[in-house]
Write a protein that holds these residues in place. Structure first.
Motif, short mmCIF file in Angstrom:
data_model
loop_
_atom_site.label_atom_id
_atom_site.label_comp_id
_atom_site.label_asym_id
_atom_site.label_seq_id
_atom_site.Cartn_x
_atom_site.Cartn_y
_atom_site.Cartn_z
N GLY A 196 -3.62 -1.36 -2.90
CA GLY A 196 -3.37 -0.10 -2.21
C GLY A 196 -2.32 0.79 -2.84
N ALA A 197 -1.90 0.47 -4.06
CA ALA A 197 -0.87 1.26 -4.74
C ALA A 197 -1.50 2.24 -5.72
CB ALA A 197 0.09 0.33 -5.48
N PRO A 204 0.82 -1.21 0.00
CA PRO A 204 0.00 0.00 0.00
C PRO A 204 0.86 1.26 0.00
CG PRO A 204 -0.87 -1.60 1.57
CD PRO A 204 0.45 -2.14 1.09
N GLY A 205 0.44 2.23 -0.79
CA GLY A 205 1.15 3.50 -0.87
C GLY A 205 2.26 3.54 -1.89
N GLN A 206 2.61 2.42 -2.48
CA GLN A 206 3.68 2.40 -3.47
C GLN A 206 3.19 2.90 -4.83
OE1 GLN A 206 5.40 -1.61 -3.40
NE2 GLN A 206 7.05 -0.84 -2.10
N GLN A 207 4.18 3.16 -5.70
CA GLN A 207 3.91 3.65 -7.05
C GLN A 207 4.19 2.51 -8.05
OE1 GLN A 207 3.01 7.16 -7.30
NE2 GLN A 207 2.94 6.82 -5.08
N VAL A 208 3.19 2.16 -8.86
CA VAL A 208 3.31 1.08 -9.83
C VAL A 208 3.10 1.62 -11.23
CG1 VAL A 208 2.26 -1.07 -10.66
CG2 VAL A 208 2.57 -0.70 -8.21
N LEU A 209 3.93 1.17 -12.16
CA LEU A 209 3.76 1.52 -13.58
C LEU A 209 3.55 0.22 -14.35
CD1 LEU A 209 3.81 3.65 -15.85
CD2 LEU A 209 6.27 3.21 -16.08
N VAL A 210 2.51 0.19 -15.20
CA VAL A 210 2.22 -0.96 -16.04
C VAL A 210 2.51 -0.59 -17.48
CG1 VAL A 210 0.49 -2.64 -16.77
CG2 VAL A 210 0.42 -1.70 -14.43
N ASN A 211 3.52 -1.22 -18.07
CA ASN A 211 3.86 -0.98 -19.47
C ASN A 211 3.16 -2.05 -20.31
OD1 ASN A 211 5.06 -0.13 -21.87
ND2 ASN A 211 6.88 -1.40 -21.55
#
Length: 329
Positions: free
Chosen positions: A175-176, A150-157
């Motif tokens: 939670g990201a 939770p709270g993290q930053q995720v990037l989906v390419n």
């Protein structure tokens, strides 16, 4: 029963609709009347026998003639009969599964009880058939491999395809914050699934924006590790899923080259290996909870009748289908 049978490697034209024997469930197996299946790159890579380097790798493909005759790793349907020692299911139950030995491109398939899960109650057969391979890969990649918190930053390419549309939703469910890379025609779809920021890869290099992420789920495999590291935090994780298809080496070459960089860089580089996951049923059960809680919804772009299955494969193989391509049976 009727099934699409693969007699030799090649294009979708090599999928022949034929009458074959209906399977008989062995002890511990369940015979399922297939109501819907969906098409995955996993299916058409095996259909073509590509990348050809995979034919030389143990446990993947055969060298000259496919051993797996009926493809289709995704399945949703209704229990028709049960074999001896089956205790969890009975005829009439609605189920879905990620099949280890294929069989989804047929009217019936016999599935080990340990692989079968109850279909989410709020999904149709068509929607449920869109879930297994894509959503299991997304959840394993983000939760187990990426260790998203939770709270993290995720990037989906590659956020607008089958895996990507699930990944955006699952990242948020964990939670990201989820950002996405896709083309502009699919931007509205990805935003509707919860992406906070959508990057159009045809206009902008996502690796040069200056933003850092805790997890990069790389479905598209469009950039080398050296570029992807620019978007990761110093201890971030690059989760490999696939890459551009090729006749001889790709996407295996991209994955192996990326994994080889792992010991040389501070960030983690790891593979989301859905095929080898021993707990597919348990992952499907977790996904069912997320789906029934309204946190995840399959994005189905096209639905084909069974007799047009080869056309469904041909369309998905082009690589630009938004969401999932489903076949009703």
């Amino acid at each position: 029963m009727k099934a699409f049978v693969l007699r030799s490697y090649g294009s979708p034209d090599h999928l022949d609709l034929a009458a074959v024997d209906t399977p008989v469930p062995a002890p511990g197996e369940v015979l399922v009347r297939v109501r819907a299946t969906s098409v995955n790159p996993y299916d058409w890579h095996y259909m073509r026998g590509e990348p050809r380097v995979a034919r030389l790798m143990p446990g993947t493909m055969e060298l000259r003639t496919p051993k797996l005759r009926i493809l289709g790793c995704d399945m949703a349907g209704q229990v028709e009969a049960v074999g001896r020692d089956v205790t969890e299911f009975r005829p009439g139950d609605d189920v879905f599964a990620l099949l280890e030995r294929g069989g989804g491109f047929a009217e019936y398939v016999s599935v080990p009880e340990r692989m079968l899960a109850r279909k989410p109650g709020n999904l149709s057969y068509e929607q449920a058939a869109a879930v297994p391979m894509a959503a299991v890969t997304a959840l394993l990649g983000l939760r187990d491999v990426g260790r998203t918190e939770p709270g993290q930053q995720v990037l989906v390419n590659g956020a607008s395809g089958g895996i990507g549309t699930f990944a955006v939703q699952i990242a948020r469910a964990l939670g990201a914050r989820a950002d996405a890379v896709c083309s502009s025609p699919n931007a509205d779809l990805v935003r509707s699934l919860g992406a906070a920021d959508v990057i159009d890869y045809t206009r902008e290099d996502f690796t040069r924006r200056g933003r850092r992420y805790d997890v990069l789920l790389d479905v598209a495999g469009s950039r080398p590790v050296s570029a992807c590291r620019r978007v990761l935090t110093p201890r971030g994780t690059l989760v490999l899923v696939g890459g551009p298809a090729g006749r001889w080496l790709q996407p295996a070459g991209h994955v192996f080259a990326s994994l080889a960089m792992g010991p040389l860089v501070p960030q983690r580089i790891a593979l989301a290996d859905t095929v080898s996951c021993p707990a597919k049923k348990q992952v499907l059960m977790t996904l069912t909870t997320l789906i029934e809680d309204g946190k995840v919804t399959p994005a189905v772009s096209r639905t084909y009748p069974f007799h047009d299955l080869a056309e469904a494969v041909r369309y998905q193989e082009q690589g630009h289908a938004p969401g999932k391509v489903v076949v009703t049976i």
